[in-house]
Design an enzyme around this catalytic site. Structure first.
Site, PDB file in Angstrom:
ATOM      1  N   THR A 538       0.850  -1.181   0.000  1.00 26.71           N
ATOM      2  CA  THR A 538       0.000   0.000   0.000  1.00 26.71           C
ATOM      3  C   THR A 538       0.893   1.241   0.000  1.00 26.71           C
ATOM      4  O   THR A 538       2.117   1.151  -0.012  1.00 26.71           O
ATOM      5  CB  THR A 538      -0.897   0.032   1.252  1.00 26.71           C
ATOM      6  OG1 THR A 538      -0.097   0.382   2.396  1.00 26.71           O
ATOM      7  CG2 THR A 538      -1.546  -1.320   1.506  1.00 26.71           C
ATOM      8  N   GLU A 589      13.777  -3.362   0.038  1.00 27.00           N
ATOM      9  CA  GLU A 589      14.712  -3.045  -1.046  1.00 27.00           C
ATOM     10  C   GLU A 589      14.060  -2.192  -2.126  1.00 27.00           C
ATOM     11  O   GLU A 589      14.704  -1.321  -2.728  1.00 27.00           O
ATOM     12  CB  GLU A 589      15.256  -4.342  -1.650  1.00 27.00           C
ATOM     13  CG  GLU A 589      16.349  -4.145  -2.683  1.00 27.00           C
ATOM     14  CD  GLU A 589      17.616  -3.552  -2.081  1.00 27.00           C
ATOM     15  OE1 GLU A 589      17.900  -2.365  -2.375  1.00 27.00           O
ATOM     16  OE2 GLU A 589      18.302  -4.241  -1.318  1.00 27.00           O
ATOM     17  N   VAL A 592      13.727   2.126  -2.788  1.00 21.98           N
ATOM     18  CA  VAL A 592      14.585   2.957  -3.635  1.00 21.98           C
ATOM     19  C   VAL A 592      15.158   2.071  -4.734  1.00 21.98           C
ATOM     20  O   VAL A 592      15.809   1.076  -4.454  1.00 21.98           O
ATOM     21  CB  VAL A 592      15.753   3.585  -2.834  1.00 21.98           C
ATOM     22  CG1 VAL A 592      16.530   4.559  -3.728  1.00 21.98           C
ATOM     23  CG2 VAL A 592      15.264   4.289  -1.589  1.00 21.98           C
ATOM     24  N   ALA A 594      13.483   0.325  -7.094  1.00 24.52           N
ATOM     25  CA  ALA A 594      12.651  -0.828  -7.498  1.00 24.52           C
ATOM     26  C   ALA A 594      13.380  -2.140  -7.227  1.00 24.52           C
ATOM     27  O   ALA A 594      13.638  -2.472  -6.077  1.00 24.52           O
ATOM     28  CB  ALA A 594      12.223  -0.702  -8.952  1.00 24.52           C
ATOM     29  N   LEU A 596      16.499  -2.967  -7.998  1.00 23.12           N
ATOM     30  CA  LEU A 596      17.964  -2.895  -7.947  1.00 23.12           C
ATOM     31  C   LEU A 596      18.477  -3.164  -6.528  1.00 23.12           C
ATOM     32  O   LEU A 596      17.859  -2.736  -5.555  1.00 23.12           O
ATOM     33  CB  LEU A 596      18.442  -1.507  -8.406  1.00 23.12           C
ATOM     34  CG  LEU A 596      18.121  -1.138  -9.855  1.00 23.12           C
ATOM     35  CD1 LEU A 596      18.572   0.287 -10.142  1.00 23.12           C
ATOM     36  CD2 LEU A 596      18.795  -2.103 -10.825  1.00 23.12           C
ATOM     37  N   GLY A 648       2.193   5.163 -19.137  1.00 25.22           N
ATOM     38  CA  GLY A 648       2.054   4.677 -17.757  1.00 25.22           C
ATOM     39  C   GLY A 648       3.292   4.876 -16.919  1.00 25.22           C
ATOM     40  O   GLY A 648       3.424   4.263 -15.857  1.00 25.22           O
ATOM     41  N   ASP A 662       8.768  12.423  -4.149  1.00 25.88           N
ATOM     42  CA  ASP A 662       9.084  10.994  -4.143  1.00 25.88           C
ATOM     43  C   ASP A 662      10.607  10.780  -4.142  1.00 25.88           C
ATOM     44  O   ASP A 662      11.127   9.935  -3.415  1.00 25.88           O
ATOM     45  CB  ASP A 662       8.460  10.303  -5.361  1.00 25.88           C
ATOM     46  CG  ASP A 662       8.660   8.799  -5.328  1.00 25.88           C
ATOM     47  OD1 ASP A 662       8.258   8.173  -4.325  1.00 25.88           O
ATOM     48  OD2 ASP A 662       9.244   8.252  -6.277  1.00 25.88           O
ATOM     49  N   LYS A 666      12.988   9.020  -1.138  1.00 22.20           N
ATOM     50  CA  LYS A 666      13.988   7.970  -1.403  1.00 22.20           C
ATOM     51  C   LYS A 666      15.361   8.384  -0.899  1.00 22.20           C
ATOM     52  O   LYS A 666      16.111   7.575  -0.336  1.00 22.20           O
ATOM     53  CB  LYS A 666      14.030   7.667  -2.905  1.00 22.20           C
ATOM     54  CG  LYS A 666      12.764   7.005  -3.434  1.00 22.20           C
ATOM     55  CD  LYS A 666      12.811   6.835  -4.948  1.00 22.20           C
ATOM     56  CE  LYS A 666      11.553   6.153  -5.462  1.00 22.20           C
ATOM     57  NZ  LYS A 666      11.550   6.037  -6.942  1.00 22.20           N
TER      58      LYS A 666
END
Length: 805
Positions: A538, A589, A592, A594, A596, A648, A662, A666
């Site tokens: 969420t 993980e 920050v 995705a 990686l 998208g 955002d 991060k």
């Protein structure tokens, strides 16, 4: 000769009694020399005791007595049971008048169950042409006068048995009543718990039998109770020494006293299933088997009594006083544990004797209690004992750690003098879960990880489907079964203890119900689910506030939600303290980069003592695509932004990306991984949205995108030759201090630099350290997308699953 013993469940009406008769008939007609020992049928013994108690209380017992009689005749209505029924009628009537009964009377009543059982089987065998002979063990086994738990007089009993079998031998099948005997005055006695098995083992010993076959309703002895542990394995072979240990620690099909006569004569004992003729069961012999853990045994219907007090410290003779006073009160202690300080002593007794034990202890220690040397004597009834037979103390830390990680803290621990058996007392409500956790660890069976997934949008839904597709492969490769037992959104949930399937979306829509976090915790507790992981997909702050409650109730955490790591620092620190206190993990993980491996790399560098001096990079896949494309093409900024929206790459309201918050979150997450105490207010963010476009609806904003074109055309034109635009996060300053400098800004960088070469929607991170100097460690790759992010969350789940031990 072989002794065949059949238990009560095997002899129950219907399939049971018929199967027993068929087994005996088949063996007899093959010419095998066999003797049969029988328990009372079904629940007859319990029924008779219940009727006796009712009669003593002058309650109406006759209806239950008549039902008992009908049950006894159901298998063969021609059975002549008048003598036994008359004995019962007479005794119950007398007990009802007197309002009391003795152990001697109780033995007389209970003996009728075995007598009726043996008479019935004898008659059924005769009907099939088998030369069967009803044998009342009261004429064979002679005991002392301890009614309810009589001890055999071996010399007299052996002589009687051998004389009887000289007379009835050859083709005769002796059908012997188990459990019952008589004293030298020919008064009925009983042999106590497991009495029918004891009768069988005595006969086997006196007759030098070839083997004792104990027919039950299970396939043999298992590593744990199969009703409680689905992965329990059957044990093919045991030694008598191991069997004796199992018997001592409560194995249902064994009792220590039944093993001893067999050990003395080295007579094999085989545990068989009446209803599965193909199964070879478990063989117990005098031969030592391979070393190793053999079984988990359970003692229930017990109580834990504890004595605590400052006056126990260094006092000699406390244990002796406890043992003496309890022995005088006929209370047996099965397990005892005492701290090295002697300030606390705990021990296990039968639950029915717990109140009596407490009373006599309070009397014994009344002076100590008055002086406050003993602060309290407590009784806990809702407990069970789990014994790990064959557990070497050198490896006990493994199952113990698994218990603690599953929020199961033993109330008491005890090990045998050999160091090969460990017993622990747990709360009764945690017994089922404790057994599964221990069994899974010591037998290396498939490790079941139970997942509760909150949020099933793009990332959450993709994750669920990835897990369902990969389940069997992970079982094969990792011996780990991922079981999604709960899926929830903000409004409703579905829970299935055996796991959801590919139709989970329809199930949630049709069957989902409103819920609270407490409902999820309660469901996991009620279904004894171990190895719990909660996955947060969420973006909810409210859900983050539930983290500590989940941790406290046994859940590890995996999250793609960045909120928890960017809340006020006191919450951030408190969450870490809670994780440490409960020995739980929290992996994130994907917060920050995705999928990686950025956070893990930074953690390892920092943990190893590497001094990280700067971290900067392109943190947003959306803004990476936007400025990579805008820098390369001679296209208006609004056109590129619209393409990104159509593909998208941005949020439905692109201002959520363009405002830079955002990226700021991060960057803060990475700062805190370096133990910096920065807050969100410390981040300087270059908001890409002109001030007059920050308010209003998303639709209104999208209608004004062309207003970006002049602004960004000027910024692009003002660059040096060979430079490109990148929107970066930059953590710098003296990172050895309490706080670092956090900047989020649009910068122009050389096209040939690491940041300048990034393509598409990739993210890139430069990590500068003292060791690497001016040459940073670079991590680059797909930094956005539901599939990539879900795969990153999946990786975190597997890391937690593999670390649970």
């Amino acid at each position: 000769m072989k002794i065949l013993k059949f238990g009560g469940k095997s002899l129950a009406n219907g399939k049971g009694i018929q199967t027993v008769v068929d087994i005996i008939e088949k063996r007899a007609k093959k010419g095998e020399a066999i003797t049969v020992v029988l328990s009372a049928r079904g629940a007859s013994t319990n029924e008779l005791e219940e009727i006796l108690i009712k009669a003593s209380k002058n309650e109406n017992y006759k209806a239950q007595l008549e039902a008992f009689k009908r049950y006894q005749l159901l298998a063969d209505e021609t059975l002549d049971a008048q003598e036994e029924f008359h004995v019962l009628d007479t005794i119950f009537e007398g007990v009802s008048l007197l309002g009391d009964y003795s152990e001697k009377i109780k033995d007389k009543v209970l003996s009728q169950g075995e007598i009726l059982s043996a008479r019935l089987v004898t008659q059924l065998l005769k009907n099939k042409g088998v030369n069967a002979h009803f044998t009342d063990s009261r004429s064979l086994i002679i005991t002392d006068d301890q009614f309810g738990n009589a001890q055999p007089l071996d010399v007299l009993s052996k002589e009687n048995v051998q004389q009887h079998f000289k007379k009835y031998n050859g083709t005769t099948v002796n059908v012997v009543t188990g459990f019952i005997a008589s004293n030298i005055h020919q008064e009925t006695t009983t042999l106590g718990r497991n009495g029918s098995n004891y009768t069988a083992s005595l006969l086997a010993s006196f007759l030098d039998a070839e083997e004792l076959e104990n027919f039950t309703h299970v396939d043999g002895i298992y590593t744990a109770n199969p009703d409680l542990v689905t992965d329990a394995k059957k044990i093919k072979k045991l030694s008598f020494t191991e069997a004796n240990e199992l018997a001592h620690f409560g194995a249902n099909v064994l009792h220590a006293k039944t093993i001893i006569p067999l050990i003395q004569k080295k007579i094999p004992l085989r545990i068989l299933n009446t209803f599965d003729s193909e199964n070879e069961g478990t063989l117990i012999t005098s031969e030592e088997s391979e070393n190793g853990i053999k079984k988990l045994s359970v003692l229930e219907n017990v109580s834990l009594i504890s004595l605590e007090g400052r006056g126990l410290l260094g006092r000699v003779g406390i244990d002796a006083r406890i043992f003496q006073v309890l022995a005088q009160a006929d209370v047996s202690i099965s397990i005892i544990s005492q701290g090295s300080s002697e300030r606390g002593i705990g021990f296990i007794v039968d639950r029915e004797k717990a109140i009596k034990a407490k009373k006599v202890l309070e009397e014994e220690f009344k002076t100590d209690i008055y002086k406050k040397d003993v602060s309290e004597i407590t009784v806990k009834n809702e407990v069970s004992v789990v014994s790990i037979i064959g557990q070497d103390l050198s490896t006990f830390h493994k199952p113990y750690n698994r218990l603690i990680k599953n929020q199961i803290v033993p109330l008491l621990l005890n090990n045998s003098a050999t160091g090969k058996n460990v017993s622990l007392v747990v709360q009764k409500k945690q017994l089922h879960k404790a057994l599964n956790v221990i069994h899974g660890e010591i037998y290396g069976s498939i490790k079941k990880i139970n997942l509760a997934i909150f949020g099933h949008g793009l990332v959450g839904g993709t994750l669920i489907n990835q897990i369902l597709r990969s389940t069997q492969e992970i079982v094969k490769r990792k011996n780990i079964q991922l079981n999604i037992f709960a899926i929830a959104n903000s409004k409703k949930i579905i829970c299935r203890k055996e796991g959801v399937d590919g139709q989970w979306e329809a199930a949630l829509e049709e069957e989902g119900i409103p819920y609270t976090i407490e409902d999820v915790i309660r469901y996991a507790d009620e279904h004894h689910l171990e190895n719990l992981i909660a996955i947060d997909n969420t973006a909810s702050k409210d859900f983050v506030n539930k983290y500590t409650h989940l941790i406290a109730h046994g859940f590890d955490l995996v999250s793609s939600n960045k909120v928890a790591n960017t809340m006020e620092y006191p919450f951030y620190k408190s969450l870490r303290n809670t994780l440490t206190n409960y020995q739980k993990q929290y992996l994130y993980e994907t917060n920050v980069g995705a999928g990686l491996p950025l956070i893990e790399t930074i953690k390892l560098l920092h943990l190893s003592g590497e001094n990280i001096t700067r971290i900067k990079g392109v943190f947003s896949g959306s803004l990476s695509y936007l400025f990579n494309t805008f820098s390369k093409q001679d296209t208006p900024f609004s056109t590129v932004l619209q393409e990104a929206m159509d593909s998208g790459f941005t949020e439905p309201d692109p201002r959520e990306d363009l405002c830079g918050n955002d990226v700021g979150r991060k960057l803060l997450i990475l700062a805190r991984e370096l133990d910096l105490k920065n807050e969100m207010d410390d981040v300087t963010i270059h908001n890409l949205i002109p001030e007059h476009l920050r308010e209003g609806t998303a639709q209104e904003f999208i209608g004004k995108l062309k207003e970006f074109d002049i602004i960004f055309a000027q910024i692009k034109a003002a660059q040096k030759e060979g430079h490109v635009l990148r929107y970066i996060g930059d953590l710098h300053g003296d990172l050895s201090k309490e706080k670092g400098i956090l900047d989020v800004q649009l910068v122009s960088v050389p096209e040939g630099s690491s940041l300048g070469q990034v393509k598409g929607s990739d993210s890139i991170f430069e990590i500068y350290t003292e060791s690497y100097g001016d040459h940073p460690m670079v991590i680059q790759g797909a930094g956005a997308g539901a599939s990539v992010t879900a795969r990153g969350v999946f990786g975190d789940i597997l890391k937690v699953a593999q670390s649970i031990h």
